[in-house]
Every structure is written in structure tokens, then in C-alpha cells.
Design a protein around this motif. Structure first.
Motif, PDB file in Angstrom:
ATOM      1  N   ARG A  31      36.263 -37.220  23.212  1.00 49.27           N
ATOM      2  CA  ARG A  31      35.095 -37.623  22.425  1.00 49.27           C
ATOM      3  C   ARG A  31      35.587 -38.335  21.162  1.00 49.27           C
ATOM      4  N   PHE A  32      35.058 -39.523  20.923  1.00 48.81           N
ATOM      5  CA  PHE A  32      35.413 -40.323  19.750  1.00 48.81           C
ATOM      6  C   PHE A  32      34.217 -40.347  18.811  1.00 48.81           C
ATOM      7  N   ILE A  33      34.439 -39.909  17.577  1.00 46.30           N
ATOM      8  CA  ILE A  33      33.371 -39.756  16.591  1.00 46.30           C
ATOM      9  C   ILE A  33      33.683 -40.654  15.399  1.00 46.30           C
ATOM     10  N   PHE A  34      32.712 -41.451  14.994  1.00 49.26           N
ATOM     11  CA  PHE A  34      32.943 -42.379  13.892  1.00 49.26           C
ATOM     12  C   PHE A  34      31.648 -42.632  13.137  1.00 49.26           C
ATOM     13  N   ALA A  91      24.222 -50.323  11.769  1.00 47.63           N
ATOM     14  CA  ALA A  91      23.370 -51.155  12.624  1.00 47.63           C
ATOM     15  C   ALA A  91      23.282 -50.640  14.052  1.00 47.63           C
ATOM     16  N   LEU A  92      24.226 -49.788  14.454  1.00 48.21           N
ATOM     17  CA  LEU A  92      24.159 -49.205  15.801  1.00 48.21           C
ATOM     18  C   LEU A  92      23.022 -48.195  15.927  1.00 48.21           C
ATOM     19  N   GLN A  93      22.557 -47.673  14.792  1.00 50.54           N
ATOM     20  CA  GLN A  93      21.496 -46.652  14.773  1.00 50.54           C
ATOM     21  C   GLN A  93      21.854 -45.454  15.650  1.00 50.54           C
ATOM     22  N   GLY A  94      23.144 -45.119  15.660  1.00 48.89           N
ATOM     23  CA  GLY A  94      23.604 -43.944  16.391  1.00 48.89           C
ATOM     24  C   GLY A  94      23.752 -44.128  17.882  1.00 48.89           C
ATOM     25  N   LYS A  95      23.719 -45.368  18.385  1.00 48.02           N
ATOM     26  CA  LYS A  95      23.750 -45.604  19.836  1.00 48.02           C
ATOM     27  C   LYS A  95      24.957 -46.447  20.218  1.00 48.02           C
ATOM     28  N   VAL A 133      31.260 -41.373  23.002  1.00 47.81           N
ATOM     29  CA  VAL A 133      31.562 -42.186  21.818  1.00 47.81           C
ATOM     30  C   VAL A 133      30.356 -42.063  20.896  1.00 47.81           C
ATOM     31  N   VAL A 134      30.530 -41.337  19.794  1.00 49.71           N
ATOM     32  CA  VAL A 134      29.402 -40.895  18.975  1.00 49.71           C
ATOM     33  C   VAL A 134      29.401 -41.605  17.629  1.00 49.71           C
ATOM     34  N   ALA A 135      28.357 -42.376  17.393  1.00 47.32           N
ATOM     35  CA  ALA A 135      28.192 -43.098  16.121  1.00 47.32           C
ATOM     36  C   ALA A 135      27.305 -42.274  15.193  1.00 47.32           C
ATOM     37  N   LEU A 150      26.555 -33.669  13.800  1.00 44.70           N
ATOM     38  CA  LEU A 150      26.884 -33.331  15.187  1.00 44.70           C
ATOM     39  C   LEU A 150      27.525 -31.953  15.229  1.00 44.70           C
ATOM     40  N   ASN A 151      26.960 -31.050  16.050  1.00 42.71           N
ATOM     41  CA  ASN A 151      27.588 -29.759  16.299  1.00 42.71           C
ATOM     42  C   ASN A 151      28.673 -29.979  17.351  1.00 42.71           C
TER      43      ASN A 151
END
Length: 266
Positions: free
Chosen positions: A221-224, A229-233, A239-241, A255-256
Motif C-alpha cells: 500500500r502506497f500512501i501519499f 486535485a486528485l480529490q483522494g482518487k 495507492v491512497v491519496a 486513514l486507519n
């Protein structure tokens, strides 16, 4: 004990505290991973840093571009950009403590218990996690070291190549900083683009870093943050924005890490 990753604060202290209250965050029991950009543009960077500093044993920060810019501003005794709204922070008697704290924080971290990699802007497709950690440690030795002010003052620029020449430590430093704190789009040859910050659809010549085939098959899992502008998507569940634009009027997102549940501020 719970482990939470939280998107860019950018001086938005009230939503940050509200979000922690929603999950009943306890510093004695839980741990926070902040994806960077604690300061700048929002109304209360001082309160954000004061509170995060008070949590030292319960928080890990992966530094963002605004955090590094703050270090450069202070260490080089330069005036701040008025848009960053840093006057109260820069006037604080405890500013040296906050600067030392930020210098003690990495550019990325890997949590094996969650198979999760965290950084402000992401990871370059060509870098393994092990290599990324090595590069983060190398760069941190420079922004912590006696030449920190000099290296930070020269970290800006738009060199697109992913160059890590041992003969040019400044260029190597800049490349590492650019990937971990400024990266969004990459060119068709997977080099850095510095001019585009908006929506994902830029045609075939530019592509978000996480669209490289490597990430389609990875289990990590990659978290950044960084990319409001991605609005979390991102179109990839792992891959978590987390930058959902709180400073621009959106929510702040948490994010838990154990449950993968995302919670947004009210």
C-alpha cells in the motif's frame, strides 16, 4: 492501539483536531503518520506545529515541500512568502525546537506490519522500497547536517531526470527531494514534470507516477498527499491519496492503517 495516516495539514489546525476527536485519538495509545506539509497557506501553522511537537513519541512526519521550504527559510534567514501565512510561527520563541523536530523527520517511511509505504508525494517507479529508504536517509543526513542551509537553499529547480550522481551530491539531493515532495506527473520516459498539478487526464505524454505498471501488480500500500486535485482518487485501492484539499475548502482525510477505513473531517 490504532495507527492513522493523515493528509496534508497546511496550517488547518481546527479540522485536524476535529478529525482526531472523531476517532478518539489518544497519544498514549495511538500513533499518527502525517504525510507532510504541516505548514503554509492555512490559518494556523503555529498551532499545527505546536500540537504535533507535543506528540513527539506518538507521531511520524514524512516531510513535504512546504516543510522543507520552511527549513530553508529559517536556516537561511530569508523572508517568508506572505501567502504562506507564517508570521506567527516565525515569531515564536520555540521556533528552533520546531525546526530541530522537522529536521529529525524522514522523507519516507515503510511500515512492514501494514506493508505500507508513506511519503509526501509518492515513490518513483524505478525505486524499490529499500532503495527509497536508503535515499531518504542519505538526504536527511544533509538537511540535518552542518551544510543543511546551503543544500536547502539550492534544492529548487526543474531538472526532470532521475539523476543520483555520487560526484554531485547537490544534484542527488535535489532529485531525492523532488521525487519525495514535488512529484505528480511523469513523462512518457518516466522523468519528472514540474508544470502540471491538476487533473489526471493529461494525454499520453504525461502520466501520474502511480500509473506505472509496477503499481498495478504490487501488494504494498502506497500512501501519499501533495496532490489535492486528485480529490483522494487514484483508481487503485492500494495507492491512497490523502490530500483532499482541506486548505482549499475540502475536508481533511484520515486513514486507519489496520482497517483501511477513511474518515474525513466534518
Amino acid at each position: 492501539m490504532a495507527h492513522y495516516a493523515v493528509g496534508d495539514l497546511q496550517g488547518c489546525y481546527t479540522p485536524f483536531k476535529q478529525l482526531l476527536a472523531q476517532v478518539d485519538f489518544s497519544p498514549s495509545r495511538d500513533h499518527l503518520y502525517l504525510v507532510g506539509d504541516l505548514v503554509a497557506r492555512g490559518p494556523d501553522s503555529l498551532a499545527c506545529l505546536e500540537y504535533v511537537y507535543s506528540l513527539q513519541s506518538s507521531v511520524t512526519v514524512t516531510l513535504g515541500n512546504h516543510d522543507l521550504h520552511l527549513l530553508s527559510t529559517v536556516l537561511n534567514n530569508k523572508p517568508a512568502n506572505p501567502k504562506d501565512k507564517l508570521d506567527a510561527l516565525l515569531s515564536s520563541a520555540t521556533l528552533p525546537d520546531y525546526i530541530n523536530f522537522l529536521q529529525s523527520q524522514p522523507l519516507c517511511t515503510y511500515l512492514p506490519e501494514f506493508d505500507s509505504f508513506i511519503s509526501h508525494a509518492g515513490i518513483h517507479p524505478y525505486w524499490s522500497i529499500e532503495h527509497a529508504i536508503e535515499l531518504s536517509n542519505w538526504a536527511q543526513s544533509y538537511y540535518q547536517g552542518p551544510m543543511a542551509a546551503d543544500y536547502l537553499s539550492k534544492m529548487y529547480g526543474k531538472n526532470p531526470a532521475i539523476d543520483l550522481p555520487p560526484s554531485d551530491p547537490q544534484l542527488k539531493f535535489n532529485t531525492i527531494v523532488n521525487v519525495f515532495t514535488r512529484m505528480r506527473f511523469l513523462t512518457e520516459h518516466w522523468q519528472l514534470d514540474f508544470d502540471n498539478k491538476g487533473e489526471v487526464n493529461k494525454g499520453e505524454l504525461l502520466q501520474p507516477w502511480f500509473t506505472h505498471p509496477r503499481f498495478k501488480t504490487s501488494r504494498t500500500r502506497f500512501i501519499f498527499g501533495h496532490w489535492a486535485a486528485l480529490q483522494g482518487k487514484t483508481s487503485l485501492n492500494h495507492v491512497v491519496a490523502l490530500d483532499t484539499g482541506c486548505v482549499w475548502g475540502g475536508p481533511m482525510t484520515l486513514l486507519n492503517l489496520s482497517t483501511n477505513e477513511q474518515i474525513t473531517s466534518n
